[in-house]
Design a protein around this motif. Structure first.
Motif, PDB file in Angstrom:
ATOM      1  N   ALA A 102       0.836  -1.209   0.000  1.00  0.00           N
ATOM      2  CA  ALA A 102       0.000   0.000   0.000  1.00  0.00           C
ATOM      3  C   ALA A 102       0.865   1.251   0.000  1.00  0.00           C
ATOM      4  O   ALA A 102       0.590   2.213  -0.730  1.00  0.00           O
ATOM      5  CB  ALA A 102      -0.924  -0.004   1.219  1.00  0.00           C
ATOM      6  N   MET A 103       1.935   1.247   0.797  1.00  0.00           N
ATOM      7  CA  MET A 103       2.798   2.424   0.888  1.00  0.00           C
ATOM      8  C   MET A 103       3.619   2.610  -0.387  1.00  0.00           C
ATOM      9  O   MET A 103       3.765   3.733  -0.888  1.00  0.00           O
ATOM     10  CB  MET A 103       3.716   2.271   2.109  1.00  0.00           C
ATOM     11  N   ILE A 104       4.143   1.516  -0.922  1.00  0.00           N
ATOM     12  CA  ILE A 104       4.920   1.588  -2.173  1.00  0.00           C
ATOM     13  C   ILE A 104       4.035   2.087  -3.305  1.00  0.00           C
ATOM     14  O   ILE A 104       4.417   2.963  -4.088  1.00  0.00           O
ATOM     15  CB  ILE A 104       5.541   0.215  -2.513  1.00  0.00           C
ATOM     16  N   SER A 105       2.806   1.546  -3.375  1.00  0.00           N
ATOM     17  CA  SER A 105       1.843   1.972  -4.399  1.00  0.00           C
ATOM     18  C   SER A 105       1.513   3.459  -4.252  1.00  0.00           C
ATOM     19  O   SER A 105       1.392   4.188  -5.242  1.00  0.00           O
ATOM     20  CB  SER A 105       0.564   1.130  -4.272  1.00  0.00           C
ATOM     21  N   GLY A 106       1.386   3.921  -3.002  1.00  0.00           N
ATOM     22  CA  GLY A 106       1.096   5.341  -2.749  1.00  0.00           C
ATOM     23  C   GLY A 106       2.187   6.243  -3.285  1.00  0.00           C
ATOM     24  O   GLY A 106       1.906   7.273  -3.913  1.00  0.00           O
ATOM     25  N   TYR A 107       3.439   5.865  -3.061  1.00  0.00           N
ATOM     26  CA  TYR A 107       4.550   6.652  -3.602  1.00  0.00           C
ATOM     27  C   TYR A 107       4.516   6.686  -5.137  1.00  0.00           C
ATOM     28  O   TYR A 107       4.769   7.727  -5.751  1.00  0.00           O
ATOM     29  CB  TYR A 107       5.886   6.073  -3.129  1.00  0.00           C
TER      30      TYR A 107
ATOM     31  N   ALA B  90       1.863   9.003  -6.439  1.00  0.00           N
ATOM     32  CA  ALA B  90       2.227  10.410  -6.223  1.00  0.00           C
ATOM     33  C   ALA B  90       3.442  10.805  -7.070  1.00  0.00           C
ATOM     34  O   ALA B  90       3.973  11.904  -6.922  1.00  0.00           O
ATOM     35  CB  ALA B  90       2.526  10.636  -4.744  1.00  0.00           C
ATOM     36  N   ASN B  91       3.860   9.895  -7.950  1.00  0.00           N
ATOM     37  CA  ASN B  91       5.022  10.119  -8.818  1.00  0.00           C
ATOM     38  C   ASN B  91       6.306  10.338  -8.011  1.00  0.00           C
ATOM     39  O   ASN B  91       7.203  11.063  -8.438  1.00  0.00           O
ATOM     40  CB  ASN B  91       4.776  11.300  -9.767  1.00  0.00           C
ATOM     41  N   ARG B  92       6.371   9.722  -6.844  1.00  0.00           N
ATOM     42  CA  ARG B  92       7.580   9.768  -6.018  1.00  0.00           C
ATOM     43  C   ARG B  92       8.248   8.397  -6.099  1.00  0.00           C
ATOM     44  O   ARG B  92       8.340   7.644  -5.127  1.00  0.00           O
ATOM     45  CB  ARG B  92       7.228  10.181  -4.586  1.00  0.00           C
ATOM     46  N   CYS B  93       8.684   8.104  -7.324  1.00  0.00           N
ATOM     47  CA  CYS B  93       9.113   6.736  -7.642  1.00  0.00           C
ATOM     48  C   CYS B  93      10.428   6.353  -6.990  1.00  0.00           C
ATOM     49  O   CYS B  93      10.649   5.183  -6.669  1.00  0.00           O
ATOM     50  CB  CYS B  93       9.188   6.566  -9.160  1.00  0.00           C
ATOM     51  N   ARG B  94      11.319   7.322  -6.784  1.00  0.00           N
ATOM     52  CA  ARG B  94      12.579   6.997  -6.116  1.00  0.00           C
ATOM     53  C   ARG B  94      12.312   6.537  -4.680  1.00  0.00           C
ATOM     54  O   ARG B  94      12.943   5.600  -4.186  1.00  0.00           O
ATOM     55  CB  ARG B  94      13.504   8.209  -6.119  1.00  0.00           C
ATOM     56  N   GLU B  95      11.360   7.212  -4.007  1.00  0.00           N
ATOM     57  CA  GLU B  95      11.007   6.813  -2.645  1.00  0.00           C
ATOM     58  C   GLU B  95      10.338   5.449  -2.632  1.00  0.00           C
ATOM     59  O   GLU B  95      10.498   4.665  -1.684  1.00  0.00           O
ATOM     60  CB  GLU B  95      10.096   7.871  -2.011  1.00  0.00           C
TER      61      GLU B  95
ATOM     62  N   VAL C 285      21.416   1.642  -8.637  1.00  0.00           N
ATOM     63  CA  VAL C 285      21.220   2.945  -7.986  1.00  0.00           C
ATOM     64  C   VAL C 285      20.852   3.973  -9.054  1.00  0.00           C
ATOM     65  O   VAL C 285      21.531   4.073 -10.078  1.00  0.00           O
ATOM     66  CB  VAL C 285      22.491   3.406  -7.235  1.00  0.00           C
ATOM     67  N   VAL C 286      19.768   4.742  -8.811  1.00  0.00           N
ATOM     68  CA  VAL C 286      19.336   5.767  -9.765  1.00  0.00           C
ATOM     69  C   VAL C 286      20.029   7.078  -9.406  1.00  0.00           C
ATOM     70  O   VAL C 286      19.886   7.603  -8.309  1.00  0.00           O
ATOM     71  CB  VAL C 286      17.798   5.947  -9.722  1.00  0.00           C
ATOM     72  N   HIS C 287      20.819   7.612 -10.351  1.00  0.00           N
ATOM     73  CA  HIS C 287      21.528   8.884 -10.164  1.00  0.00           C
ATOM     74  C   HIS C 287      20.759   9.983 -10.901  1.00  0.00           C
ATOM     75  O   HIS C 287      20.342   9.802 -12.050  1.00  0.00           O
ATOM     76  CB  HIS C 287      22.953   8.798 -10.710  1.00  0.00           C
ATOM     77  N   GLU C 288      20.622  11.120 -10.247  1.00  0.00           N
ATOM     78  CA  GLU C 288      19.836  12.237 -10.778  1.00  0.00           C
ATOM     79  C   GLU C 288      20.778  13.406 -11.093  1.00  0.00           C
ATOM     80  O   GLU C 288      21.626  13.773 -10.279  1.00  0.00           O
ATOM     81  CB  GLU C 288      18.806  12.653  -9.724  1.00  0.00           C
ATOM     82  N   PHE C 289      20.607  14.002 -12.278  1.00  0.00           N
ATOM     83  CA  PHE C 289      21.430  15.140 -12.681  1.00  0.00           C
ATOM     84  C   PHE C 289      20.540  16.298 -13.121  1.00  0.00           C
ATOM     85  O   PHE C 289      19.540  16.088 -13.814  1.00  0.00           O
ATOM     86  CB  PHE C 289      22.342  14.765 -13.859  1.00  0.00           C
TER      87      PHE C 289
ATOM     88  N   ASN D 112       6.189  -0.410 -12.110  1.00  0.00           N
ATOM     89  CA  ASN D 112       5.733   0.906 -12.577  1.00  0.00           C
ATOM     90  C   ASN D 112       6.739   1.991 -12.206  1.00  0.00           C
ATOM     91  O   ASN D 112       7.024   2.892 -13.002  1.00  0.00           O
ATOM     92  CB  ASN D 112       4.360   1.242 -11.973  1.00  0.00           C
ATOM     93  N   ALA D 113       7.281   1.914 -10.973  1.00  0.00           N
ATOM     94  CA  ALA D 113       8.290   2.894 -10.533  1.00  0.00           C
ATOM     95  C   ALA D 113       9.547   2.779 -11.392  1.00  0.00           C
ATOM     96  O   ALA D 113      10.119   3.796 -11.812  1.00  0.00           O
ATOM     97  CB  ALA D 113       8.625   2.667  -9.066  1.00  0.00           C
ATOM     98  N   CYS D 114       9.965   1.551 -11.664  1.00  0.00           N
ATOM     99  CA  CYS D 114      11.147   1.333 -12.508  1.00  0.00           C
ATOM    100  C   CYS D 114      10.923   1.874 -13.919  1.00  0.00           C
ATOM    101  O   CYS D 114      11.837   2.427 -14.543  1.00  0.00           O
ATOM    102  CB  CYS D 114      11.482  -0.159 -12.581  1.00  0.00           C
ATOM    103  N   ALA D 115       9.697   1.708 -14.428  1.00  0.00           N
ATOM    104  CA  ALA D 115       9.367   2.205 -15.769  1.00  0.00           C
ATOM    105  C   ALA D 115       9.489   3.728 -15.832  1.00  0.00           C
ATOM    106  O   ALA D 115      10.052   4.285 -16.773  1.00  0.00           O
ATOM    107  CB  ALA D 115       7.954   1.776 -16.150  1.00  0.00           C
TER     108      ALA D 115
END
Length: 625
Positions: free
Chosen positions: A223-228, A231-236, A501-505, A261-264
């Motif tokens: 439920a919590m993972i789906s909620g993130y 909310a488009n908070r896929c890294r979380e 690990v997802v790196h953000e630039f 879905n988050a990975c996508a």
């Protein structure tokens, strides 16, 4: 059960009590067929059923979704005079709802002389099973008006419905009721609260409740993972999934679909591959939902062949599965292949839905199949009764615009039976930029700004149209207007996954942990591609950059930083995959083509609009953008 049956068969003339025990046993021991056959034998031997017989038989019918048999049992109930026995009526409600006849269940419910909380909960459960979330909320308000007391099962049903309807007000009322009455929050109730807050967009509140839970099962984590994810908070979402693994909680199908879905969204191919490996390792069934999520994930990571492989392996597919593949192929520039699957879908008598047509029209756009696009657009309503939505009109504008039919696209918009939105005009504006049509480009920009304030990308498109035909003064005027109106360019953000690990630039990033290494890599990369013919495009520089800083500005765009980091941290020949929040600018597009040739790398960039597969100095979009 075999031993129980042998004893039962030795009874000379079993009475209703003996039959009831056996029917109940067979129903609960996953033999509902045999339970119904035994009930039939009971009637054939003229043993009168009592009020305890019928609930067990109805449960057997419910498990089999045997509506016809359930209706016959209902007739027996009325003939025997048990039609007003409360626990019999409760089971009737459950049976009809489970068999998809929720309206009949409601008639039984409304006809009850007395309704206890079990009857109300049966009705709530029936509505939930049919996805009638609004009816659950309406019925709960009615329950409160009548002063009927409710229990934990009621609250879980209503909280679930609040989440689906984003009814935060009622959800918070229930939370307040729980607190005010000192109700002990069970695991199921806490999970429902977490799920409700997450689905209503209050993700931080959901997380606070989640962290307060003494114990968490897989449903709570999911439920919590789906909620993130929602909310488009896929890294979380992925961070929490990693935490879930550390806590040795095995994921279920719902968890894996959310993680995929988050990975996508993030383009996190390696993490998604781990989920796929986990599915295979555990020999989990590739259900329609899970298989469709895998197809969508691989397509959004630019790995189309893997999508097709999953599709072929799936034992059963529905319209969403076909649609995911068609859209995935279209967005990856394989328009003709996408249409092949669209027509194969039709050959297998699977009806396309409105989203399928969006994918098919996008495929026509990518493949330059204008006549095919026109025919599909007409076929939607003519052959399938699907009225085009604004998204379908937008797709047709893209089909015409990409093919250079700018005037026809403009007239198409003017003749639309529904009012075009800013996205439709923006699509035409982008086509005007590609085909250097100033007149319609100006009109598109004007119409768009009437509907909503233009954002930075719109101004830049118009400026680039002027620049492409040599009207440099007009291009500078648009840029000055942006500065005067204080319209800030949305910061470019690119993601790359390395070793899970997802790196953000960000453009001109100064906060990354490996800053010195990255900028050193960028400098070396820029020298290499300049030797191969790359010339920086200063028009893509940051608006407030001084003339001397423009080249440095474009060389530090987020995707260039991410690509340089990928070149440093991966072995030669490894495919580099980038996700970007904005459209790839002309300069980065040209630079990436040359990088792919100089370094002999395949580079996949997913931007706001589509995929770009760069290989050997070429791009799958044929340089349209």
């Amino acid at each position: 059960m075999d031993y129980a049956l042998s004893i039962f068969d030795d009874i000379g003339e079993p009475d209703s009590s003996a039959y009831n025990v056996m029917i109940r046993g067979l129903t609960y021991k996953q033999s509902p067929h045999e339970a119904i056959f035994l009930f039939k034998k009971m009637l054939e031997t003229s043993v009168e059923p009592d009020e305890f017989t019928f609930p067990c038989v109805l449960k057997a019918c419910s498990r089999l979704r045997a509506l016809s048999e359930g209706e016959q049992v209902h007739a027996h109930i009325l003939k025997c005079g048990f039609g007003s026995v409360e626990f019999v009526e409760n089971t009737l409600i459950h049976m009809y709802a489970n068999c998809g006849r929720v309206e009949v269940a409601r008639r039984v419910f409304d006809g009850m002389s007395e309704r206890g909380v079990v009857a109300w909960n049966s009705m709530f459960s029936g509505y939930m099973r049919s996805g009638c979330w609004e009816e659950v909320v309406k019925l709960f308000h009615r329950m409160r008006e009548l002063g009927v007391g409710f229990d934990e099962v009621t609250m879980i049903s209503v909280l679930t419905s609040c989440g689906r309807l984003a009814d935060l007000e009622l959800g918070e009322w229930i939370n307040g009721y729980i607190e005010a009455n000192g109700i002990k929050k069970s695991l199921a109730l806490m999970t429902s609260l977490v799920d409700m807050y997450a689905k209503c967009g209050e993700v931080d509140t959901a997380r606070r409740l989640f962290d307060l839970m003494d114990q968490r099962d897989v449903v709570a984590w999911s439920a919590m993972i789906s909620g993130y994810c929602q909310a488009n908070r896929c890294r979380e979402a992925l961070d929490l999934f990693n935490e879930m693994q550390k806590n040795n909680v095995d994921p279920n199908e719902v968890t894996m679909v959310s993680v995929l879905n988050a990975c996508a969204v993030l383009g996190a191919l390696e993490t998604g591959k781990w989920v796929h490996f986990y599915i295979k390792k555990r020999n989990l069934k590739l259900t329609v939902t899970l298989g469709t999520a895998l197809i969508d994930f691989y397509a959004k990571c630019g790995s189309v062949d893997s999508s097709i492989e999953i599709f072929i392996k799936m034992a059963s597919k529905n319209v969403f599965t076909w649609t995911a593949l068609i859209q995935g192929l279209a967005s990856n520039g394989q328009g003709k292949r996408a249409l092949e699957f669209f027509y194969l879908m039709r050959d297998k008598n699977i009806e396309p839905n409105d989203v399928t047509f969006i994918g098919a029209l996008a495929a026509c756009s990518h493949a330059g199949l204008v006549d095919e696009g026109r025919n599909l657009f007409v076929s939607m309503s003519k052959d399938f009764g699907i009225e085009p939505r604004i998204e379908h009109y937008g797709c047709m504008v893209d089909v015409l615009g990409r093919a250079g039919l700018i005037e026809e696209a403009y007239q198409f918009i003017k003749n639309m039976p529904i009012q075009p939105n800013a996205v439709v005009w923006r699509t035409l504006l982008a086509s005007c930029k590609a085909h250097k049509n100033v007149r319609i480009g100006e009109e598109s920009f004007r119409c768009m700004t009437i509907l909503e304030p233009a954002h930075s990308g719109d101004y830049i498109l118009l400026s680039n149209i002027y620049a492409s035909v040599g009207r440099c003064e007009d291009a500078l005027k648009v840029r000055r207007q942006m500065r005067e109106e204080r319209i800030k360019k949305t910061p470019g953000c690119s993601l790359i996954e390395l070793d899970g690990v997802v790196h953000e630039f960000f453009s001109e990033d100064d906060g990354h942990a490996h800053l010195k290494e990255i900028y050193g890599g960028v400098e070396d990369m820029m020298k290499q591609i300049k030797s191969a013919g790359y010339v920086p495009n200063p028009t893509d520089a940051r608006l407030d950059a001084e003339e001397d800083d423009k080249e440095a500005s474009v060389s530090h765009h987020s995707e260039k930083l991410a690509i340089a980091f990928g070149l440093i941290r991966t072995p030669p020949g490894t495919t580099i995959r980038i996700s970007k929040n904005l459209r790839v600018c002309t300069d980065c597009h040209n630079a990436t083509k040359i990088i792919s040739k100089v370094y002999n790398r395949e580079i996949v960039v997913r931007d706001r609009n589509r995929f770009h597969h760069f290989k050997e100095g070429l791009c799958s979009c044929n340089d349209y953008w």
